[in-house]
Write a protein that holds these residues in place. Structure first.
Motif, PDB file in Angstrom:
ATOM      1  N   GLY A  73       0.847  -1.189   0.000  1.00  0.00           N
ATOM      2  CA  GLY A  73       0.000   0.000   0.000  1.00  0.00           C
ATOM      3  C   GLY A  73       0.883   1.240   0.000  1.00  0.00           C
ATOM      4  N   ILE A  74       0.581   2.161  -0.889  1.00  0.00           N
ATOM      5  CA  ILE A  74       1.420   3.354  -1.062  1.00  0.00           C
ATOM      6  C   ILE A  74       0.585   4.575  -0.676  1.00  0.00           C
ATOM      7  CG2 ILE A  74       2.739   4.714  -2.758  1.00  0.00           C
ATOM      8  CD1 ILE A  74       2.468   1.692  -4.268  1.00  0.00           C
ATOM      9  N   THR A  75       1.016   5.305   0.334  1.00  0.00           N
ATOM     10  CA  THR A  75       0.260   6.486   0.774  1.00  0.00           C
ATOM     11  C   THR A  75       0.906   7.755   0.239  1.00  0.00           C
ATOM     12  OG1 THR A  75       1.442   7.045   2.806  1.00  0.00           O
ATOM     13  CG2 THR A  75      -0.166   5.239   2.945  1.00  0.00           C
ATOM     14  N   VAL A 124       2.446  -9.964  -6.158  1.00  0.00           N
ATOM     15  CA  VAL A 124       2.329  -8.638  -5.555  1.00  0.00           C
ATOM     16  C   VAL A 124       1.001  -8.023  -5.947  1.00  0.00           C
ATOM     17  CG1 VAL A 124       3.390  -6.353  -5.326  1.00  0.00           C
ATOM     18  CG2 VAL A 124       4.838  -8.332  -5.793  1.00  0.00           C
ATOM     19  N   GLY A 125       0.301  -7.474  -4.964  1.00  0.00           N
ATOM     20  CA  GLY A 125      -0.851  -6.627  -5.230  1.00  0.00           C
ATOM     21  C   GLY A 125      -0.535  -5.278  -4.627  1.00  0.00           C
ATOM     22  N   ALA A 126      -0.859  -4.204  -5.344  1.00  0.00           N
ATOM     23  CA  ALA A 126      -0.525  -2.878  -4.829  1.00  0.00           C
ATOM     24  C   ALA A 126      -1.735  -1.976  -4.938  1.00  0.00           C
ATOM     25  CB  ALA A 126       0.653  -2.279  -5.595  1.00  0.00           C
ATOM     26  N   ALA A 127      -1.734  -0.918  -4.120  1.00  0.00           N
ATOM     27  CA  ALA A 127      -2.770   0.109  -4.227  1.00  0.00           C
ATOM     28  C   ALA A 127      -2.193   1.433  -3.767  1.00  0.00           C
ATOM     29  CB  ALA A 127      -3.989  -0.256  -3.381  1.00  0.00           C
ATOM     30  N   PHE A 128      -2.566   2.490  -4.466  1.00  0.00           N
ATOM     31  CA  PHE A 128      -2.228   3.853  -4.076  1.00  0.00           C
ATOM     32  C   PHE A 128      -3.395   4.421  -3.272  1.00  0.00           C
ATOM     33  CE2 PHE A 128       0.440   3.388  -7.815  1.00  0.00           C
ATOM     34  CZ  PHE A 128       1.543   4.185  -7.563  1.00  0.00           C
ATOM     35  N   SER A 129      -3.105   5.143  -2.203  1.00  0.00           N
ATOM     36  CA  SER A 129      -4.160   5.936  -1.567  1.00  0.00           C
ATOM     37  C   SER A 129      -4.520   7.066  -2.525  1.00  0.00           C
ATOM     38  CB  SER A 129      -3.667   6.519  -0.234  1.00  0.00           C
ATOM     39  OG  SER A 129      -2.740   7.568  -0.488  1.00  0.00           O
ATOM     40  N   ASP A 165      -3.230  -5.439 -13.888  1.00  0.00           N
ATOM     41  CA  ASP A 165      -4.349  -6.015 -13.123  1.00  0.00           C
ATOM     42  C   ASP A 165      -3.965  -6.360 -11.680  1.00  0.00           C
ATOM     43  OD1 ASP A 165      -2.741  -8.218 -13.541  1.00  0.00           O
ATOM     44  OD2 ASP A 165      -4.326  -9.480 -14.405  1.00  0.00           O
ATOM     45  N   ARG A 166      -2.714  -6.068 -11.295  1.00  0.00           N
ATOM     46  CA  ARG A 166      -2.296  -6.271  -9.908  1.00  0.00           C
ATOM     47  C   ARG A 166      -2.241  -4.943  -9.147  1.00  0.00           C
ATOM     48  NH1 ARG A 166      -3.605 -10.510  -7.955  1.00  0.00           N
ATOM     49  NH2 ARG A 166      -2.091 -10.204  -6.283  1.00  0.00           N
ATOM     50  N   LEU A 167      -2.632  -3.856  -9.816  1.00  0.00           N
ATOM     51  CA  LEU A 167      -2.754  -2.568  -9.123  1.00  0.00           C
ATOM     52  C   LEU A 167      -4.238  -2.335  -8.880  1.00  0.00           C
ATOM     53  CD1 LEU A 167      -1.298  -0.024  -8.035  1.00  0.00           C
ATOM     54  CD2 LEU A 167      -1.844   1.060 -10.226  1.00  0.00           C
ATOM     55  N   PHE A 168      -4.634  -2.315  -7.627  1.00  0.00           N
ATOM     56  CA  PHE A 168      -6.041  -2.220  -7.266  1.00  0.00           C
ATOM     57  C   PHE A 168      -6.419  -0.779  -6.945  1.00  0.00           C
ATOM     58  CE2 PHE A 168      -4.587  -6.500  -6.397  1.00  0.00           C
ATOM     59  CZ  PHE A 168      -5.573  -7.268  -6.994  1.00  0.00           C
ATOM     60  N   PRO A 210      -8.635  -9.339  -3.213  1.00  0.00           N
ATOM     61  CA  PRO A 210      -8.339 -10.367  -2.208  1.00  0.00           C
ATOM     62  C   PRO A 210      -7.712  -9.792  -0.941  1.00  0.00           C
ATOM     63  CG  PRO A 210      -7.048 -10.720  -4.242  1.00  0.00           C
ATOM     64  CD  PRO A 210      -8.014  -9.626  -4.523  1.00  0.00           C
ATOM     65  N   TYR A 211      -7.051  -8.652  -1.072  1.00  0.00           N
ATOM     66  CA  TYR A 211      -6.345  -8.087   0.088  1.00  0.00           C
ATOM     67  C   TYR A 211      -7.301  -7.413   1.080  1.00  0.00           C
ATOM     68  CZ  TYR A 211      -2.586  -9.297  -2.986  1.00  0.00           C
ATOM     69  OH  TYR A 211      -1.756 -10.017  -3.816  1.00  0.00           O
TER      70      TYR A 211
END
Ligand SMILES: Cc1cc2nc3c(=O)[nH]c(=O)nc-3n(C[C@H](O)[C@H](O)[C@H](O)COP(=O)(O)O)c2cc1C
Length: 201
Positions: free
Chosen positions: A6-8, A30-35, A70-73, A81-82
Motif C-alpha cells: 500500500g502506497i500512501t 504482488v498486489g498494490a494500491a495507491f491511496s 491487473d495487480r494494481l487495485f 483479495p487483500y
C-alpha cells in the motif's frame, strides 16, 4: 510469497517503486494500491511533476515496476483479495506510510483498501510492516506508532543509514528496501551483511 504493498501520500515514493520492483523481480505475487493522495506525491517525487495526471503517473509507475496492470487495485476496491481475511495472502507493507494512514490504523478505523489490508493482517496475525515518514514527530504520532507496534505491526521508519557508505540516492533507497525484504524473510541482494566488527542496527 503473496504481498500487498500500500502506497500512501507520505514522502518516499522511490522506496515504494524499488520495493515493488524487487518483489516482482523476485517472482513474488504482488498486489498494490495507491491511496488517493499517493499519485500526486509519486508524480512529484519520481517524475518531477506534482500536477501530473493520475493516469500518466500510474502508467509510468507500472512500466517502472514491472507490476502487471491487473495487480494494481483501486483505493476503494474492497473486492480485492487483500480486503479479505479468507484470501490466503501472506503480508502487507504500507510504504511509505503517512501520519494520516498511521492514525487511521492505530484507531482501528479504515476507509480504503490500504487500511483494510493492514487491518486484516493484524486480525489474521499476518506480517504487517509500516514504513512511516514524517519529521519531526508529534506526541500523537509517537503514541500512534507505539499503539500500532503493540497491536503487532512492525514499524520500519524510512531511515537510511550511512555506515555502509552509500554512493548514491539509489544506495540509500536500497538500504531501506533491503530492511523491508529482510523483515519479510525474503532473500535480497540489495544490501550485503554488515561485517566490520561492529553491529549497528
Ligand atoms: C509532496 C508531499 C509530501 C508529503 N509528505 C508527507 C510525509 O512525509 N508524511 C506525511 O505523513 N504526510 C505527507 N504529505 C501529506 C499527505 O499526503 C496527506 O496527509 C494525505 O492526507 C495522506 O493521505 P493518505 O494517508 O491517505 O495517503 C505530503 C504531501 C505532499 C503533497
Amino acid at each position: 510469497m503473496d504481498v500487498f504493498v500500500g502506497i500512501t501520500g507520505a514522502s518516499g515514493a522511490p522506496y515504494a517503486r524499488r520495493l515493488v520492483q524487487a518483489l516482482v523481480a523476485g517472482g513474488h505475487t504482488v498486489g498494490a494500491a495507491f491511496s488517493s493522495a499517493a499519485p500526486q506525491v509519486t508524480g512529484q517525487e519520481l517524475y518531477g511533476d506534482l500536477r501530473m495526471p493520475r493516469d500518466e503517473v500510474i502508467e509510468r509507475w507500472l512500466a517502472d515496476t514491472g507490476l502487471p496492470a491487473d495487480r494494481l487495485f483501486e483505493a476503494h476496491d474492497f473486492g480485492s483479495p487483500y480486503a479479505s481475511g479468507s484470501a490466503r495472502w501472506d503480508a502487507a507493507v504500507i510504504c511509505p506510510c503517512s501520519m494520516d494512514t498511521l492514525a487511521t490504523l492505530a484507531s482501528g478505523a479504515g476507509s480504503n483498501l490500504l487500511h483494510r489490508a493492514a487491518s486484516v493482517a493484524l486480525k489474521e496475525d499476518r506480517k504487517l510492516i509500516l514504513v512511516p515518514r514524517e519529521t519531526p514527530l508529534s506526541t500523537i504520532h509517537l503514541e500512534n506508532l507505539l499503539r500500532i507496534r503493540r497491536a503487532g505491526a512492525h514499524v520500519l521508519p524510512a531511515m537510511p543509514a550511512f555506515y555502509q557508505l552509500p554512493e548514491s540516492i539509489e544506495d540509500m533507497i536500497d538500504f531501506v528496501v533491503a530492511k523491508v525484504l529482510n523483515l519479510l524473510g525474503l532473500e535480497q541482494s540489495l544490501l550485503g551483511e554488515w561485517d566490520a566488527g561492529i553491529t549497528p542496527s
